[in-house]
Design a protein around this motif. Structure first.
Motif, short mmCIF file in Angstrom:
data_model
loop_
_atom_site.label_atom_id
_atom_site.label_comp_id
_atom_site.label_asym_id
_atom_site.label_seq_id
_atom_site.Cartn_x
_atom_site.Cartn_y
_atom_site.Cartn_z
N LYS B 102 0.83 -1.20 0.00
CA LYS B 102 0.00 0.00 0.00
C LYS B 102 0.87 1.26 0.00
N PHE B 103 2.13 1.09 0.43
CA PHE B 103 3.00 2.26 0.57
C PHE B 103 4.20 2.24 -0.36
N ALA B 104 4.43 1.07 -0.99
CA ALA B 104 5.54 0.97 -1.95
C ALA B 104 5.16 -0.05 -3.00
N ASP B 105 5.21 0.37 -4.26
CA ASP B 105 4.92 -0.59 -5.33
C ASP B 105 6.10 -1.54 -5.51
N VAL B 106 5.79 -2.76 -5.93
CA VAL B 106 6.83 -3.76 -6.18
C VAL B 106 6.96 -3.96 -7.69
N PHE B 107 8.18 -3.89 -8.19
CA PHE B 107 8.41 -4.02 -9.63
C PHE B 107 9.27 -5.23 -9.96
N GLU B 108 9.09 -5.72 -11.19
CA GLU B 108 9.80 -6.90 -11.67
C GLU B 108 11.29 -6.65 -11.88
N SER B 109 11.64 -5.39 -12.17
CA SER B 109 13.05 -5.10 -12.45
C SER B 109 13.38 -3.67 -12.05
N THR B 110 14.66 -3.42 -11.91
CA THR B 110 15.14 -2.07 -11.60
C THR B 110 14.67 -1.09 -12.67
N GLU B 111 14.76 -1.50 -13.93
CA GLU B 111 14.39 -0.63 -15.05
C GLU B 111 12.93 -0.19 -14.93
N LEU B 112 12.05 -1.17 -14.73
CA LEU B 112 10.63 -0.85 -14.63
C LEU B 112 10.35 0.05 -13.43
N ALA B 113 11.05 -0.20 -12.34
CA ALA B 113 10.84 0.61 -11.14
C ALA B 113 11.30 2.04 -11.36
N VAL B 114 12.48 2.20 -11.95
CA VAL B 114 13.02 3.54 -12.20
C VAL B 114 12.09 4.30 -13.14
N GLN B 115 11.64 3.60 -14.19
CA GLN B 115 10.68 4.20 -15.13
C GLN B 115 9.43 4.72 -14.41
N ALA B 116 8.88 3.87 -13.58
CA ALA B 116 7.63 4.21 -12.90
C ALA B 116 7.82 5.37 -11.93
N LEU B 117 8.99 5.41 -11.29
CA LEU B 117 9.24 6.47 -10.31
C LEU B 117 9.53 7.81 -10.99
N THR B 118 9.97 7.75 -12.25
CA THR B 118 10.45 8.97 -12.92
C THR B 118 9.31 9.73 -13.60
#
Ligand SMILES: Nc1ncnc2c1ncn2[C@@H]1O[C@H](COP(=O)(O)OP(=O)(O)O)[C@@H](O)[C@H]1O
Ligand SMILES: Nc1ncnc2c1ncn2[C@@H]1O[C@H](COP(=O)(O)OP(=O)(O)O)[C@@H](O)[C@H]1O
Lengths: 145, 118, 145, 118
Positions: B102-118
């Motif tokens: 609920k407070f942090a999304d979980v991503f499959e990869s660093t790339e996807l996470a960085v993309q989503a955060l940016t």
């Protein structure tokens, strides 16, 4: 009667050292694999074994170096059963599920996740104080989801 | 299998606006100081977007979950955004059960996470 | 005195089922890792634990389903020590190393590799018949090569 | 970790003049019939050069060593050449100790083994 009565039970006795729950986890994983538990349920089993074992060390045995944690693994057609025994006096209270919203707001301390995981991952669990002294928790992971 | 160590090696790495906390080792109560230190360091450097990168083989127990939640509580007070990557399916399920997701999304990869955060 | 007297020993009791030596191997690997044995020596340890355990099941316990194999893991600054106990009568003979050249020529049957591995991988090993019944083998893997 | 199974899955594969026995699972006394069958089949097909490909994570015990040696004894009688690949450093050491490497070379990869056999 000890839970080890069955011909296929495995017993392990651990010293009261945090970190040694890893040995119990490894045992449980191999025991479950040998007895056909699916991989995702093996992960659940490892987690509840780890939590019950560290609770036995910390809360049950109160960290006493000379105390022991005994663990039995048994397999039936229905479930893998794990019993974790410590030398303590058992639960003095009931513990509600931790509320992460309240924890985030600093209105509750972040404790109680061990029992939470056992409650949510085990298909069955029960604990009881033993007449001969000590306390044990019995947990089951069903073979079929 | 970094099992013996009761502490973590944590590397900070910037990827665009995202600060990655690359966490080696298990996440247990013993992780509190290493993770707290790394988080403080990142925050002092002005990090507004954080990615917790956890090893797939990491053993995460209830004590480690408590440590993670305490970090998340701090990020909320500081209005930082946080994501998590690297964890196995099992711990994704658990993070969901506990409410961490609920407070942090979980991503499959660093790339996807960085993309989503940016 | 049982080998488990030390405060950090781990004990495991296995049913007499071939394949369950995998549980003992996993236990030994985690125990050794927690106590700082280098990875290549952990592999040696796993192999001798597997061989001593299957020997205990097959030769010591003669495959009897109700018999048990008990294993103790202990750590000292010098070595990891493993003791494997069965309910049998111990060695009735001495066993020379198998000779692969002779086996290849069909002049010798391919047996005896279990003891061969224990002899060659352990830094120390000894077996003895126990006065209270049963037989045990004690093996050590040194921390330093 | 194909631990529960007490048998092996073995695929035969030709690479030039080399017949590869791709062996899945642990090598124990229980491997005798599967390995014997696969070896006989390869021999019936006229294989003169064999590569035993073993999984790196395979558990190989003394019973499995005996089974392998029996196969090697047959290959010697039939004048076949044999190589081994896939095993870990630990089992390379053990195959050396036992003397298996006197009758079958151990290679780092399928490619190197096929090259050497050809
Ligand atoms: N084996 C046990 N013996 C006695 N009390 C226990 C035992 N296991 C758990 N408890 C009690 O339950 C509480 C909740 O345990 P747990 O959910 O693991 O959270 P935490 O370890 O963070 O307190 C513990 O604080 C303790 O009071
Ligand atoms: N625990 C034991 N109790 C009694 N005899 C044993 C035990 N372990 C080994 N032996 C004897 O030693 C012999 C050699 O054992 P081993 O080297 O493992 O080879 P194998 O199992 O192929 O016979 C066995 O055949 C058995 O006679």
């Amino acid at each position: 009667m000890q839970p080890s009565a069955s011909n296929t039970a495995v017993k392990i006795v651990l010293p009261n050292i945090l970190g040694y729950e890893r040995i119990a986890m490894a045992c449980s994983a191999y025991f479950a694999q040998l007895n056909g538990l699916p991989p995702d349920r093996i992960e659940d089993l490892k987690t509840i074994v780890a939590e019950a074992t560290t609770n036995a060390m910390e809360h049950g045995n109160g960290g006493r170096a000379e105390a022991r944690v005994s663990i039995w693994f048994e397999s039936t057609p229905e479930a893998i059963r794990v019993t974790v025994k410590d030398e303590g006096n058992g639960f003095q209270n009931t513990f509600p599920d931790p509320d992460i919203e309240r924890i985030m707001d600093d209105r509750e301390t972040p404790v109680g996740f061990g029992l939470f995981l056992i409650r949510n991952l085990a298909d069955h669990f029960a604990y009881r104080q033993l007449p001969e002294g000590g306390h044990r928790i019995e947990m089951r992971i069903a073979m079929q989801p | 299998m970094a099992m013996q160590q009761h502490t973590n090696e944590i590397h900070l790495e910037a990827q665009g606006a995202v600060t990655i906390l690359d966490i080696r080792g298990d996440i247990t109560a013993f992780s509190e100081s290493a993770l707290g230190d790394a988080y403080r360091k990142a925050s002092e450097q002005g990090a507004g977007k954080l990615l917790l990168k956890i090893e797939k083989e990491a053993y995460i127990n209830s004590g480690g979950i408590a440590v993670l939640i305490q970090i998340l509580a701090q990020t909320r007070r500081k209005d930082q955004r946080v994501a998590i990557t690297g964890i196995s399916e099992h711990f994704k399920k658990i993070f969901n059960m506990v409410g961490i997701t609920k407070f942090a999304d979980v991503f499959e990869s660093t790339e996807l996470a960085v993309q989503a955060l940016t």
